[in-house]
Design a protein around this motif. Structure first.
Motif: not given
Length: 481
Positions: A239-242, A245-249, A259-260, A271-274
């Motif tokens: 949930g935090l990951l998605a 990423v939505a905020a980033a795009v 969030l990630t 943490l990979v997403a960050a």
């Protein structure tokens, strides 16, 4: 073949709900026969001390499998309707919610991890360090007795953010078996709500249909069985990951990293997403100095949040020392563990698997775009090539592949989920393939082939609309979007 095989949305919703109800009913019988604590207030408690016999587990497990077949079919048809533009994202979410109701109300199925979560929360509430001691230090109650014996002496492998959550649930519910499970499911449902909003936003930003993304993420059987019924902390993490990423795009890259990183305080893979978000933003920034400031700024935000959560919870960075605990447990769903057992070199093969996952992650990281699907592919590779694999690990990357669902990516979401749906018994005890790695590998290969064939016909063939109708040139090998 007509879209939805002639079923209306209401009929499809009812069929999936009926399959969920039967699955929970059959699973409840298996749980009762396994000696785990009684969930329903009616029916005798059957205590089995020497494992499950064939008569005990065969018929409820068979009924469980039949119900899951029906649930998989309903899910595939829902995805097909979404691809054909016959249902909205809100409609899909309502159908998924209906299917989830039996799993919310029934006993924990297919995993006993929720009891470990509760135990770690009680350890923290007692003022002990969950990164030093395991659930075995707690007095015996129905809740602590349900912890898998494998983890009785294992310290927590979860982040301090999640430990703070389970400590709160422990203080609220105490030793109450039902209240604890329901509170942890509420946490999981919050995470899934965030995941649904996040993947829908990512899909819109990339020109895809959000209904397809929501159907793939919220209505799939692994989500229902493992994230809802099992209350796995992957729900909160993704949930935090998605949402990150939505905020980033959408251009809010610092919020995305924050969030990630918070997702990583639940479970480390987020943490990979960050890192991906920081590189995406750096690539979009002109000048070497600007790019350096982005990378350093992103790293600073992550480190500050990790340190802050560690300080507030009182756990510091102790959690980083326990991340590899439990990896020596044989995982028959792990490709590298199976192959390692076959060649009598588990450590070598598992190491090669991790190296391959790292290489693939770097490859997708350096692609000249900001495609969430490449991040999803990296997380899926990390999950599948790791030494320990559980069905709920598929959601790490599955949510982002679902949000950018070209036909090729859909195969990498749908096929593994179909396979994983049938990989675990309802009571998470009893006969399995763990002691038969050769047979397990053969069965897994056959199921993968069958799943690919079924999902290709049921979901990916036929008419589509919008972006999904285009020629698929964006495969997981890393073509730029």
């Amino acid at each position: 073949m007509r879209e939805g095989w002639g079923l209306t949305e209401q009929q499809l919703a009812a069929a999936g709900a009926a399959a969920s109800l039967v699955a929970v009913g059959a699973g409840s019988i298996a749980v009762r026969q396994s000696g785990l604590p009684q969930w329903w207030p009616w029916g005798p408690q059957v205590v089995v001390t020497d494992g499950l016999g064939a008569v005990d587990w065969l018929w409820p497990t068979t009924l469980w499998m039949v119900a899951l077949v029906a649930l998989v079919a309903a899910w595939l048809l829902l995805v097909r309707r979404a691809r054909a533009g016959l249902v909205t994202a809100v409609g899909v979410a309502l159908v998924a919610a209906l299917w989830a109701v039996p799993f919310v109300l029934g006993p924990p199925l297919a995993s006993r991890d929720v009891f470990s979560y509760a135990a770690y929360g009680q350890i923290a509430a007692e003022g002990l360090d969950p990164y030093e001691v395991g659930p075995g230090v707690l007095p015996t109650t129905p809740l602590t007795a349900a912890v898998d014996p494998l983890w009785e002496d294992t310290p927590s492998v979860y982040g301090p953010g999640f430990l703070a959550v389970v400590e709160v649930t422990a203080r609220l519910a105490g030793d109450d078996y039902h209240a604890t499970v329901l509170l942890l499911r509420l946490v999981a449902l919050v995470g899934l709500g965030l995941a649904g909003l996040g993947v829908a936003d990512i899909a819109r930003s990339r020109g895809h249909d959000p209904a397809v993304a929501v159907a793939l993420v919220l209505a799939n059987p692994v989500t229902l069985v493992h994230l809802v019924s099992g209350a796995h902390n992957e729900a909160l993490m993704v949930g935090l990951l998605a949402t990150g990423v939505a905020a980033a795009v959408r251009g809010r890259w610092l919020a995305g990293i924050a969030l990630t990183t918070l997702g990583a305080t639940v479970k480390f893979p987020a943490l990979v997403a960050a890192g991906f978000i920081a590189i995406w933003q750096a690539r979009a920034t002109t000048g070497a100095g600007g790019r350096a400031r982005v990378v350093l700024g992103g790293a600073g935000v992550s480190l500050a949040l990790l340190a802050g959560v560690g300080i507030v919870t009182g756990h510091g960075f102790d959690w980083l020392t326990t991340l590899d605990d439990g990896i020596d447990v044989f995982s028959y769903l792990s490709i590298t563990s199976l192959l390692g057992a076959l060649v009598s070199a588990p450590g070598l093969v598992q190491g090669l698997g991790l190296a391959a996952a790292a290489a693939l992650t770097v490859r997708w990281l350096v692609q000249d775009d900001a495609d969430p699907g490449h991040l999803g592919a990296a997380l899926l590779a990390i999950a599948l090539l790791g030494p320990v694999v559980h069905p709920h690990y598929l959601v790490w990357g599955g949510v982002l592949l679902a949000a950018t669902a070209t036909p090729t990516r859909m195969r990498w979401v749908v096929a593994p989920i179909v396979v994983a749906t049938f990989a675990v018994l309802p009571a998470a005890v009893g006969p399995d393939l763990a002691d038969q790695p050769v047979s397990g590998l053969v069965v897994a290969c056959l199921v993968v082939v069958a799943a690919m064939a079924v999902t290709s016909r049921a979901v990916l063939d036929g008419s589509t609309h919008g972006m999904d109708a285009t020629v698929d040139v964006d495969d997981l090998a890393g073509h730029s979007g």
